[in-house]
Design a protein around this motif. Structure first.
Motif, PDB file in Angstrom:
ATOM      1  N   LEU A  87       0.944  -1.052  -0.021  1.00 35.85           N
ATOM      2  CA  LEU A  87       0.043   0.017   0.025  1.00 35.85           C
ATOM      3  C   LEU A  87       0.832   1.302   0.089  1.00 35.85           C
ATOM      4  N   TYR A  88       1.867   1.113   0.883  1.00 39.86           N
ATOM      5  CA  TYR A  88       2.848   2.355   0.745  1.00 39.86           C
ATOM      6  C   TYR A  88       3.311   2.657  -0.506  1.00 39.86           C
ATOM      7  N   ILE A  89       3.844   1.865  -1.268  1.00 41.02           N
ATOM      8  CA  ILE A  89       4.545   2.086  -2.509  1.00 41.02           C
ATOM      9  C   ILE A  89       3.740   2.262  -3.656  1.00 41.02           C
ATOM     10  N   GLY A  90       2.267   2.069  -3.292  1.00 42.05           N
ATOM     11  CA  GLY A  90       1.262   2.071  -4.561  1.00 42.05           C
ATOM     12  C   GLY A  90       1.251   0.842  -5.389  1.00 42.05           C
ATOM     13  N   ARG A  91       1.724  -0.183  -5.037  1.00 37.16           N
ATOM     14  CA  ARG A  91       1.426  -1.588  -5.803  1.00 37.16           C
ATOM     15  C   ARG A  91       0.079  -1.980  -5.506  1.00 37.16           C
TER      16      ARG A  91
END
Length: 254
Positions: free
Chosen positions: A210-214
């Protein structure tokens, strides 16, 4: 915390090893992406951010209480575990308080490492505020899950006295299935699907994805449901094991 600061040599060596490990991890992922711009749907900055946050996660999620002689195995061997059952505070509550202290201490070091790497540009910020908050929510539930898992490992001492091999096995399995050593999207699809049903993926892979947008933010509700279900199961199981352990206090030191 005081016992750690009284051992400055140990603190310095821990920080030194962390810096070396973080640097090697950074150089490794930079080298892997030297000839390609994208792999498994991620670019170099996303993969490096995930890997470094995984390093901090492994380093600070647990505190080594061996030097302070406050490890479950030590209490069992020395007989001091009996005091847990004589205090006004129940052993179960005392263990929880101790675990919260460990978490606070480890999280403070993790926050410092995160801020240093973020401000220096080594890792990227979350892709959005919503993604950052969703990652934080998943990480919080993940820490609760890890608390119950480690509690069950420690409670095994009431039957095995020494649980060192069990701890080693648990750490390896937990790191692999959580995606701390290798991101789970590099594993076969069947492995990732199976792992999604276990409690480990939600402790690291889901919040960092979630943090890196995957992983899109609108898909994290299902992960929260799985985590909540596992927390409920582990909480009931730990309660039952505590009751059995309270009736079976075996010590070797007195």
């Amino acid at each position: 915390m005081l016992s750690e600061f009284y051992e400055w040599g140990r603190v310095a060596s821990t920080l030194g090893m962390l810096v070396i490990r973080a640097a090697l991890t950074y150089w490794l992922w930079q080298a892997l992406y030297a000839t390609t711009k994208s792999a498994a749907g991620l670019d170099s900055r996303q993969a490096t951010t995930y890997a470094l946050l995984g390093v901090f996660y492994v380093a600070f999620r647990a505190v080594n209480r061996w030097a302070a002689r406050d490890n479950m195995v030590q209490h069992m061997l020395e007989g001091t575990i009996a005091y847990w059952f004589l205090r006004p505070v129940s052993p179960r509550r005392f263990y929880c308080i101790k675990a919260c202290g460990d978490l606070g201490y480890g999280a403070s070091w993790g926050a410092i490492a995160y801020i240093v790497c973020l401000t220096s540009g080594v890792i990227a910020p979350p892709v959005s505020v919503r993604a950052g908050l969703a990652a934080l929510a998943c990480m919080t539930l993940g820490l609760v899950t890890l608390y119950y898992l480690r509690l069950l490992i420690d409670l095994a001492c009431f039957w095995t006295v020494v649980n060192n091999q069990l701890v080693i096995m648990y750490e390896i399995v937990q790191n692999v299935l959580a995606g701390a050593l290798v991101p789970l999207w590099f594993f076969p699809a069947w492995f990732a699907s199976f792992d999604r049903l276990l409690p480990f993926q939600g402790t690291l892979n889901v919040p960092l994805s979630l943090y890196i947008g995957r992983t899109p933010v609108n898909q994290f509700a299902g992960a929260l449901e799985v985590q909540a279900l596992w927390i409920a199961i582990l909480a009931v199981l730990s309660t039952l094991v505590w009751r059995r352990a309270s009736a079976r206090v075996t010590v070797l030191g007195g």
